[in-house]
Design a protein around this motif. Structure first.
Motif, PDB file in Angstrom:
ATOM      1  N   ASP B 289       0.823  -1.210   0.000  1.00  0.00           N
ATOM      2  CA  ASP B 289       0.000   0.000   0.000  1.00  0.00           C
ATOM      3  C   ASP B 289       0.860   1.264   0.000  1.00  0.00           C
ATOM      4  O   ASP B 289       0.355   2.369  -0.137  1.00  0.00           O
ATOM      5  N   VAL B 290       2.186   1.081   0.112  1.00  0.00           N
ATOM      6  CA  VAL B 290       3.107   2.223   0.147  1.00  0.00           C
ATOM      7  C   VAL B 290       3.672   2.470  -1.254  1.00  0.00           C
ATOM      8  O   VAL B 290       4.192   1.556  -1.891  1.00  0.00           O
ATOM      9  N   ILE B 291       3.535   3.716  -1.748  1.00  0.00           N
ATOM     10  CA  ILE B 291       4.099   4.013  -3.069  1.00  0.00           C
ATOM     11  C   ILE B 291       5.420   4.764  -2.957  1.00  0.00           C
ATOM     12  O   ILE B 291       6.170   4.857  -3.916  1.00  0.00           O
ATOM     13  N   SER B 292       5.699   5.289  -1.764  1.00  0.00           N
ATOM     14  CA  SER B 292       6.970   5.958  -1.527  1.00  0.00           C
ATOM     15  C   SER B 292       7.170   6.042  -0.021  1.00  0.00           C
ATOM     16  O   SER B 292       6.231   6.306   0.716  1.00  0.00           O
ATOM     17  N   VAL B 293       8.401   5.784   0.433  1.00  0.00           N
ATOM     18  CA  VAL B 293       8.642   5.898   1.860  1.00  0.00           C
ATOM     19  C   VAL B 293       9.992   6.550   2.112  1.00  0.00           C
ATOM     20  O   VAL B 293      10.987   6.224   1.472  1.00  0.00           O
ATOM     21  N   ALA B 294       9.987   7.527   3.013  1.00  0.00           N
ATOM     22  CA  ALA B 294      11.220   8.203   3.420  1.00  0.00           C
ATOM     23  C   ALA B 294      11.548   7.768   4.843  1.00  0.00           C
ATOM     24  O   ALA B 294      10.690   7.814   5.716  1.00  0.00           O
ATOM     25  N   VAL B 295      12.774   7.318   5.053  1.00  0.00           N
ATOM     26  CA  VAL B 295      13.191   6.846   6.376  1.00  0.00           C
ATOM     27  C   VAL B 295      14.238   7.799   6.941  1.00  0.00           C
ATOM     28  O   VAL B 295      15.191   8.164   6.254  1.00  0.00           O
ATOM     29  N   LEU B 296      14.048   8.221   8.193  1.00  0.00           N
ATOM     30  CA  LEU B 296      15.023   9.067   8.878  1.00  0.00           C
ATOM     31  C   LEU B 296      15.760   8.226   9.903  1.00  0.00           C
ATOM     32  O   LEU B 296      15.122   7.553  10.722  1.00  0.00           O
ATOM     33  N   SER B 297      17.088   8.261   9.864  1.00  0.00           N
ATOM     34  CA  SER B 297      17.869   7.492  10.817  1.00  0.00           C
ATOM     35  C   SER B 297      19.230   8.138  10.988  1.00  0.00           C
ATOM     36  O   SER B 297      19.696   8.870  10.114  1.00  0.00           O
ATOM     37  N   GLU B 298      19.868   7.866  12.119  1.00  0.00           N
ATOM     38  CA  GLU B 298      21.222   8.383  12.320  1.00  0.00           C
ATOM     39  C   GLU B 298      22.237   7.528  11.587  1.00  0.00           C
ATOM     40  O   GLU B 298      23.394   7.903  11.440  1.00  0.00           O
ATOM     41  N   ASN B 299      21.808   6.354  11.160  1.00  0.00           N
ATOM     42  CA  ASN B 299      22.694   5.436  10.443  1.00  0.00           C
ATOM     43  C   ASN B 299      22.300   5.423   8.966  1.00  0.00           C
ATOM     44  O   ASN B 299      21.197   5.010   8.603  1.00  0.00           O
ATOM     45  N   SER B 300      23.219   5.881   8.120  1.00  0.00           N
ATOM     46  CA  SER B 300      22.908   6.063   6.703  1.00  0.00           C
ATOM     47  C   SER B 300      22.600   4.749   5.989  1.00  0.00           C
ATOM     48  O   SER B 300      21.636   4.653   5.224  1.00  0.00           O
ATOM     49  N   ALA B 301      23.407   3.717   6.229  1.00  0.00           N
ATOM     50  CA  ALA B 301      23.201   2.428   5.570  1.00  0.00           C
ATOM     51  C   ALA B 301      21.851   1.840   5.988  1.00  0.00           C
ATOM     52  O   ALA B 301      21.116   1.285   5.160  1.00  0.00           O
ATOM     53  N   TYR B 302      21.514   1.987   7.270  1.00  0.00           N
ATOM     54  CA  TYR B 302      20.224   1.493   7.755  1.00  0.00           C
ATOM     55  C   TYR B 302      19.067   2.258   7.121  1.00  0.00           C
ATOM     56  O   TYR B 302      18.050   1.670   6.745  1.00  0.00           O
ATOM     57  N   ALA B 303      19.212   3.580   7.040  1.00  0.00           N
ATOM     58  CA  ALA B 303      18.151   4.386   6.427  1.00  0.00           C
ATOM     59  C   ALA B 303      17.879   3.880   5.018  1.00  0.00           C
ATOM     60  O   ALA B 303      16.726   3.670   4.624  1.00  0.00           O
ATOM     61  N   ASP B 304      18.947   3.637   4.249  1.00  0.00           N
ATOM     62  CA  ASP B 304      18.820   3.178   2.873  1.00  0.00           C
ATOM     63  C   ASP B 304      18.159   1.800   2.815  1.00  0.00           C
ATOM     64  O   ASP B 304      17.169   1.588   2.108  1.00  0.00           O
TER      65      ASP B 304
END
Lengths: 124, 367
Positions: B289-304
């Motif tokens: 149901d998600v067409i786009s998701v933005a993740v915020l994290s202090e860890n760049s690799a995890y965010a990606d």
């Protein structure tokens, strides 16, 4: 009383020069080559690439527009709106600016990103 | 007397001139907030925006003095760093570590320990996400080759065959050694490599003499330091339904924002959009149901990596994973755009200072 005849002095020349320069300033400062134009109509908005020459018909608020892109500039070639101001507006693209047709709620904008000037980055 | 008049006329016109010039410049940020440069690497566009204050700026904390020579040399270092990671992590470069691993053998020795550590970390994320993120999808991405010119939908049999080699448990790493229990398994770091390289780049920038900055790296953004004017950095999230618009903004400092969506890399066949993010379970482009998701994290690799996983899992998965990781050092926040255009926010973003929705500028036009 006879008015004294005055010759142009070097000060007058400088003054004229300054005035001309001042008048030319807006041209200098708004000059910028845009690659895209944003067209917003009564129904929504779209982005147009200015790199390729094209022409298309657009409908907005019941009026029709023939919009042309040529040499990196966009303009309204024909329209059936009542005032026709949009047709007489200078093309935008090489310079920043807008073409607006109030009756049709049409706006073509170049160079001004709407309210996004304080954004540091766009993620996509 | 005449002379005096003329001189004052001149002075007046100069004042007019100066005020006009300052009017014209007001539209641009003054002084320029950043020194910026763009380069291409890892198959994407990378924009680095940096600010460094030099000299005495105590009287006016908004004044920025850029040392362009220094900043451009720092950006050059960043570009070199990224190209090193590119040559190690690329799936398509023949002499990369990943290409070596993707050969049909079961044991590999003397590999770059950093690359193996990244693969190990990837497998940990796979476990966390129940396989929604999985770097062993290499056979699947290779089969679909979404970004190629003649991209087409593969046959069911070939998809099944490709999926049979997917599974993070087929890879074991130990120091500089890697073992594949399935010789045909292929690794694709496409969903974590850019984020990882961005993290290393920000580390490098933090260690250098730059005050603050922000880097756009494909679908990833990383910020460091504090902006003197606003404190936090404002990051706009693109609207997946109309990419010329944004859905809103998040505010970050020393954080990363990573987006996964299908509007950038895909192909269309018979009216169906086939995206580049695959569900490792089905071997087909992920649909939730998600067409786009933005993740915020202090860890760049995890965010990606998490952005890919959350795109695959949908809102239910976002809720579960959010609870599971809350309080850990890889906790995250997310902004998800759903099929119907609505926005789902994780708890940490729903309050003040969280997500700011984009509002259409009010139109004053009248008929």
């Amino acid at each position: 009383m006879e008015r004294p005849k005055r010759k142009l002095t070097v000060f007058d020349a400088i003054l004229i020069f300054v005035i001309i320069l001042t008048a030319a300033l807006p041209i200098i400062f708004t000059k910028s080559d845009n690659t895209k134009a944003v067209i917003s109509t009564a129904g929504g908005s779209m982005t147009v690439d200015l790199a390729a020459d094209t022409a298309f018909i657009l409908e907005s608020n019941g009026y029709h527009f023939k919009i042309s892109v040529s040499n990196g500039e966009i303009y309204v070639e024909e329209s059936d709106c009542p005032d026709g101001i949009c047709k007489n507006t200078r093309p935008v693209g090489k310079t920043n600016g807008s073409i607006v047709c109030l009756p049709a709620k049409l706006m073509i904008t170049c160079g001004e990103e709407v309210s996004d000037s304080d954004v540091d980055a766009v993620v996509k | 007397m005449n002379m005096l008049k003329r001189i004052s006329a001149l002075i007046l016109s100069f004042i007019t001139l100066i005020s006009l010039v300052s009017c014209g410049k007001e539209k641009e940020p003054e002084p320029e907030e950043y020194y910026s440069a763009t380069f291409f690497a890892m198959d994407t566009e990378i924009t680095v925006k940096l600010a460094r204050r030099t000299g005495e700026t105590d009287e006016d904390e908004n004044a920025l003095f850029h040392d362009e020579a220094y900043l451009s040399s720092v950006i050059k270092e960043c570009a070199n760093l990224v190209s090193e990671y590119e040559s190690a992590l690329s799936r398509t470069k023949e002499d990369s570590v990943i290409s070596e691993i993707n050969k049909e053998t079961d044991y590999f020795f003397d590999l770059d320990p950093e690359v193996l550590a990244l693969i190990k970390e990837s497998n940990e994320i796979s476990e966390l996400t129940a396989g929604a993120f999985d770097v062993t999808v290499g056979t699947v991405t290779e089969l679909w080759n979404v970004t190629s010119d003649g991209a087409d939908v593969p046959s069911d049999e070939s998809i099944e065959e490709a999926v049979s080699h997917v599974g993070y448990e087929k890879i074991e790493t130990d120091g500089a050694t890697l073992r594949k229990t399935d010789r045909k398994t292929k690794i694709d770091l496409g969903a974590i490599g850019k984020g990882y390289a961005l993290g290393k780049m920000i580390d490098h920038l933090r260690a250098s003499d730059v005050d603050y900055g922000i880097v756009s790296f494909g679908g990833n953004v990383g910020a460091f330091g504090k902006k003197p004017t606003t404190g936090k950095f404002k990051v706009a999230i693109t609207n997946a339904l109309d990419t010329s618009k944004v859905i809103g903004y998040v505010f970050v400092d020393d954080e990363f924002v990573s987006v996964s969506a299908d509007y950038e890399r895909n192909f269309v066949k018979d009216g169906v959009v086939y995206g580049h993010i695959f569900d490792p379970e089905t071997g087909r482009p992920a649909k939730s149901d998600v067409i786009s998701v933005a993740v915020l994290s202090e860890n760049s690799a995890y965010a990606d990596a998490l952005s890919t996983a959350l795109f695959v899992l949908g809102t239910d998965g976002i809720k579960d994973l959010y609870k599971a990781l809350a309080g850990t050092d890889v906790a995250f926040e997310a902004v998800a755009q759903l099929e119907d255009g609505s926005v789902y926010l994780t708890e940490g973003l729903s309050g003040d200072g969280g997500f700011e929705e984009y509002k259409e500028p009010e139109t004053t036009a009248e008929s």
